[in-house]
Scaffold this active site. Structure first.
Site, PDB file in Angstrom:
ATOM      1  N   ASN A   1       0.828  -1.209   0.000  1.00  0.00           N
ATOM      2  CA  ASN A   1       0.000   0.000   0.000  1.00  0.00           C
ATOM      3  C   ASN A   1       0.865   1.262   0.000  1.00  0.00           C
ATOM      4  OD1 ASN A   1      -1.960   2.004   0.359  1.00  0.00           O
ATOM      5  ND2 ASN A   1      -3.225   0.719   1.649  1.00  0.00           N
ATOM      6  N   ASP A   2       1.428   1.607   1.155  1.00  0.00           N
ATOM      7  CA  ASP A   2       2.172   2.857   1.269  1.00  0.00           C
ATOM      8  C   ASP A   2       3.379   2.906   0.353  1.00  0.00           C
ATOM      9  OD1 ASP A   2       0.383   3.746   3.153  1.00  0.00           O
ATOM     10  OD2 ASP A   2       1.556   3.015   4.853  1.00  0.00           O
ATOM     11  N   ILE A   3       4.018   1.780   0.089  1.00  0.00           N
ATOM     12  CA  ILE A   3       5.227   1.784  -0.732  1.00  0.00           C
ATOM     13  C   ILE A   3       4.927   1.980  -2.214  1.00  0.00           C
ATOM     14  CG2 ILE A   3       6.498   0.352   0.894  1.00  0.00           C
ATOM     15  CD1 ILE A   3       6.025  -2.019  -0.982  1.00  0.00           C
TER      16      ILE A   3
ATOM     17  N   ALA B   1       0.386   4.229   7.087  1.00  0.00           N
ATOM     18  CA  ALA B   1       0.517   5.682   7.157  1.00  0.00           C
ATOM     19  C   ALA B   1      -0.839   6.356   7.357  1.00  0.00           C
ATOM     20  CB  ALA B   1       1.179   6.217   5.885  1.00  0.00           C
TER      21      ALA B   1
END
Length: 870
Positions: free
Chosen positions: A216-218, A257
């Site tokens: 997700n965040d990456i 995040a």
């Protein structure tokens, strides 16, 4: 006075310090979000190393000093490496964000707006097998689902089909650095096809499919585009640049995040929701066993027939399902012959796209021989489930939606206007020209007939609508064909030639207008060896022109800004500007042999750019291709719809149907645009979950192209719908946000152009420290300090020399080294047997031995997994 040598009095102080340290440790870890946990683990491991060194100093034990320094310094450097990978400071990670637990929504970041498109396993399998290059991005979701073996098998099957499969690894993906590398190595994924972020990020634009597995965040684009995001500036894998992205997650929830991921609603992204392992297993089942590598394949003798056999098997399965798909269709779409021009050979739907629509529950009804001009027979349509009807009237009577390429006109056979042939309440999708007077008449007629009218030439030119943009797809063909027509009439080499029969210079081509058609012309002419020059009032086009091998001609605008209206089209410029422009074109006509004009202003006649005196300056044999002929032409001498030779010297091509000369290609691209549009128009019903055709006026793309809806004229749309680019002021403001320049500190100032103030201060501090140690410290301490410094350097250089993929085994190794505290237990074990000291010493030896032996064993096992492909 406190006696520090009194053991009984010292114990309370030890207990107090231990309690305070424990409280801080708990608070520090609680303040850390899930994404920062690997950093915390590494930092705590470093602290254990430094504590070992301190014990070594107290006991004058060189082994404890060296091993502790190695563990501590390597741990600190590894921590800083991970902080840099997340664009976070160490202070921010360890003391910031208390209460910002994992998965909580962040209110400062921008919200992702749009609709996520969910697809089935069958559709994902089709996307994967049709691709030539796939990049797989594993995330923590893969680790949770234990899907590494399944994804390894999927990669092997795809590679057996000749597909180039690679893995992209983010440095902080998972719960430990190198976590994903270890899992993939465990599943026997070849080390050669796994790449670090900095090595593969530039390859995403060339990938057909980027497959995100539980990440997700990456892969969050907001890290680059949203200054208010908590992950702003964090290096991410740029998966959104791939031609198609497939995101596999359990749900659409936010990551650690706590911010929305705009990737989920991107037009080129599809969501395949569910457990990662189960989802990949379903894909393996759909790919079949025929593509599994065999022993002969491992020897290099791959079965090249298996992909073809698999495709034929899928085709047979589809043919067997046609009758069921037809009976379950929720929408009927009609396509008829184009009547606006007798020379029109394009058709609005092609068999391959009609097949895709039928799978989605949309039945295509087509008039007999409608596709013959594009090379599509009635048999090809009938084979994939299209319903063939004899007349246009029958088609109009039996469908819910009609798709056309050209604007509706009076049908020559029925004598009725095509709008009047439709049932009230139905929808027509076609070119309309709502900005023109004839287009306004069509709007009034549609309103009177009670039908909905959607104009494909009014789709907002925004990034989200790129795959619907028929103007761009057809213009690209026109630009390409313009160069072909020009070369056909030019009768000379476009590229320079040096032959035994003489030397021939390269042709110079001038392209006016650097929109989609202009850029296609530039690319084609440049690839054929011509010297290409281009001009556009929109200065933003310069980089695109130069990237395609063209030279961008710059005209001094004076106080006048560039010609970008912010809607994707050029704007009307001043009279003084046109005068300068004419002078430039007259000069260029003396030097160029081919001129291709593409300039157009929506709703207005094409601007006259090439005047008679400029044509007179052209050399004999030159060619002008006027792509704006349908709106009057950019050349003063253009005859719309005709090609002729002016003054027996210059060929002027004013053909209005260049795209029809490539009817197969034009029809295929238009049909794909329409399939993407129907995907946007068809949504699942909120109550029963069944698909239905909906004109959503809240969607800016649909709102922008809807001219008549529900017996009301809705054109023109609000300006905010058609705006595509920021104003200059907004752009400057963005630059301030994204490129803040820090004020240089005193320590960064240069001294005699040799070094900085900060470096001098550091050297002075170290010198003072060494002087103090030399005067007051005993010799034994100085020796131990030197060992500590040397071990610290060793740890520092070891970490920087290791690839991120090996961070996990490295952490395991450094952790096992901290087990050197076993020496303390060995020293204390020599006391009298059975005493508390002896018992504790033996216990410490046992625990430390477990740490040492277990740590090295785990490291060895992990390293054995990393093998290159044979």
């Amino acid at each position: 006075v406190q006696d520090w040598g009194n053991v009984g009095s010292g114990i309370p102080f030890i207990i107090v310090v231990a309690v305070l340290a424990s409280v801080y440790g708990v608070i520090a870890v609680m303040a850390i979000g899930g994404g920062d946990m690997p950093v915390s683990i590494s930092f705590l491991n470093a602290l254990s190393g430094f504590s070992t060194s301190m014990a070594g100093f107290m006991l004058s034990n060189k082994a404890l000093v060296v091993s502790g320094a190695f563990v501590g310094c390597s741990g600190i450097i590894l921590t800083l490496v991970m902080c840099r990978g997340m664009n976070r400071s160490l202070k921010n990670v360890l003391v910031g964000g208390f209460g910002d637990g994992a998965g909580k929504k962040n209110n400062k970041a921008m919200k992702a707006t749009g609709t996520a498109k969910e697809v089935s396993a069958e559709e994902v399998a089709d996307l994967l097998t049709d691709a030539k290059r796939i990049i797989i991005v594993p995330g923590y979701g893969m680790a949770v689902a234990k899907a590494q073996h399944a994804i390894a098998e999927l990669a092997a099957k795809l590679r057996a089909r000749g597909i180039n499969v690679q893995f992209a690894i983010h440095p902080v993906a998972g719960r430990l650095p190198g976590h994903m590398n270890v899992l993939l190595a465990e599943a026997k994924v070849p080390y050669d096809i796994t790449f670090a972020m900095e090595d593969i990020n530039g390859d995403f634009p060339e990938a057909d499919v980027a497959m995100i597995l539980g990440a997700n965040d990456i892969v969050n684009q907001g890290a680059q585009t949203d200054p208010g995001s908590p992950i702003a500036g964090m290096p991410v894998l740029e998966v959104w640049k791939a031609k198609k992205t497939i995101t596999m997650k359990r749900s659409l929830n936010v990551g650690y995040a706590g911010v929305d991921n705009p990737l989920f609603v991107n037009e080129n992204n599809v969501m395949f929701l569910g457990d990662a392992k189960l989802s990949v297993t379903r894909l393996l089942g759909l790919l079949g066993d025929d593509s599994t590598p065999t022993s002969s394949e491992e020897d290099g003798l791959a079965d090249v027939e298996s992909p073809k056999a698999d495709k034929e098997e899928k085709e047979d399965q589809f043919l067997a399902q046609i009758s069921d798909l037809q009976s379950n269709a929720f929408l009927k779409v009609g396509v008829c012959k184009e009547m606006a021009d007798k020379s029109e050979r394009r058709v609005a739907m092609v068999p391959d796209v009609a097949k895709r629509l039928l799978k989605s529950g949309i039945q295509v009804v087509i008039e007999k021989d409608a596709g013959s001009g594009g090379g599509f027979s009635d048999g090809a349509y009938a084979k994939i489930g299209c319903l063939i009807l004899d007349t246009a009237e029958e088609v109009y009577d039996s469908v819910d939606v009609v798709i056309k390429i050209r604007e509706p006109v009076v049908h020559p056979i029925t004598g009725k206007h095509e709008i009047d042939m439709m049932k009230a309440g139905n929808t027509m999708i076609s070119f309309v020209g709502p900005r023109t007077e004839p287009g306004t008449e069509l709007l009034n007629k549609a309103n009177k007939a009670g039908i909905n009218l959607l104009a494909v030439d009014a789709i907002p030119r925004i990034s989200r609508a790129q795959n619907l943009d028929t103007l761009s797809s057809q213009a690209k063909i026109a630009g390409y064909r313009a160069v072909i027509e020009a070369a056909n009439n030019y009768q000379r080499f476009l590229n320079g030639e040096v032959t035994a029969a003489g030397n021939f210079s390269a042709c110079k081509v001038l392209v006016i207008g650097a929109g989609v058609a202009g850029l296609a012309a530039i690319s084609t002419a440049s690839s054929m060896g011509a010297i290409v020059r281009a001009f556009d009032t929109r200065l933003d086009c310069r980089d695109q022109v130069e990237s395609l091998g063209g030279e961008f001609l710059v005209l001094d605008f004076g106080n006048e800004e560039g010609g970008d209206t912010g809607t994707g089209y050029a704007k009307v410029m001043s009279d003084d500007f046109y005068k300068k422009e004419m002078d430039m074109f007259r000069q260029q006509a003396k030097e160029c042999q081919i001129i291709i004009t593409t300039a157009a202003i929506p709703g207005r006649p094409a601007p006259k750019l090439i005047m008679k005196d400029a044509v007179d300056n052209l050399q004999p044999g030159s060619v002008i291709v006027d792509l704006a002929a349908s709106t009057g032409g950019n050349c003063e001498l253009t005859m719309p719809g005709k090609t002729y030779v002016y003054d027996e010297r210059v060929t002027i091509i004013g053909s209005e149907g260049l795209t029809s000369h490539m009817s197969w290609q034009a029809s295929s691209m238009f049909a794909n645009n329409m399939a993407n549009l129907l995907d946007l128009l068809c949504k699942l019903h909120e109550k029963d979950g069944k698909p239905e055709f909906v004109i959503d006026m809240e969607d800016p793309v649909i709102r922008g192209m809807t001219c008549v809806y529900n017996k009301a004229i809705t054109w023109p749309p609000p300006p905010c719908v058609t705006q595509t680019s920021a104003t200059q002021a907004e752009k400057k403001e963005d630059l301030v946000i994204t490129q803040k320049v820090k004020t240089p500190s005193v320590f960064s100032k240069s001294v005699f152009d040799l070094t900085t103030v900060g470096e001098l201060c550091t050297l002075a501090f170290l010198a003072c420290f060494c002087v103090v140690i030399g005067f007051f410290a005993p010799i034994s301490f100085v020796q131990q300090l030197l060992y500590f410094i040397l071990a610290g350097f060793l740890g520092y250089y070891l970490i920087w020399a290791v690839e991120p993929a090996l961070f996990s085994p490295l952490m395991s190794t450094s952790n096992s080294l901290s087990g050197v505290v076993i020496l303390g237990g060995i020293l204390m074990a020599s006391t009298e047997t059975g005493t508390p000291t002896n018992v504790l010493a033996c216990s410490s030896i046992s625990v430390a031995a477990i740490n040492v032996v277990g740590g090295f064993t785990v490291s060895y096992r992990m390293l054995l997994m990393f093998k290159k492909e044979k």
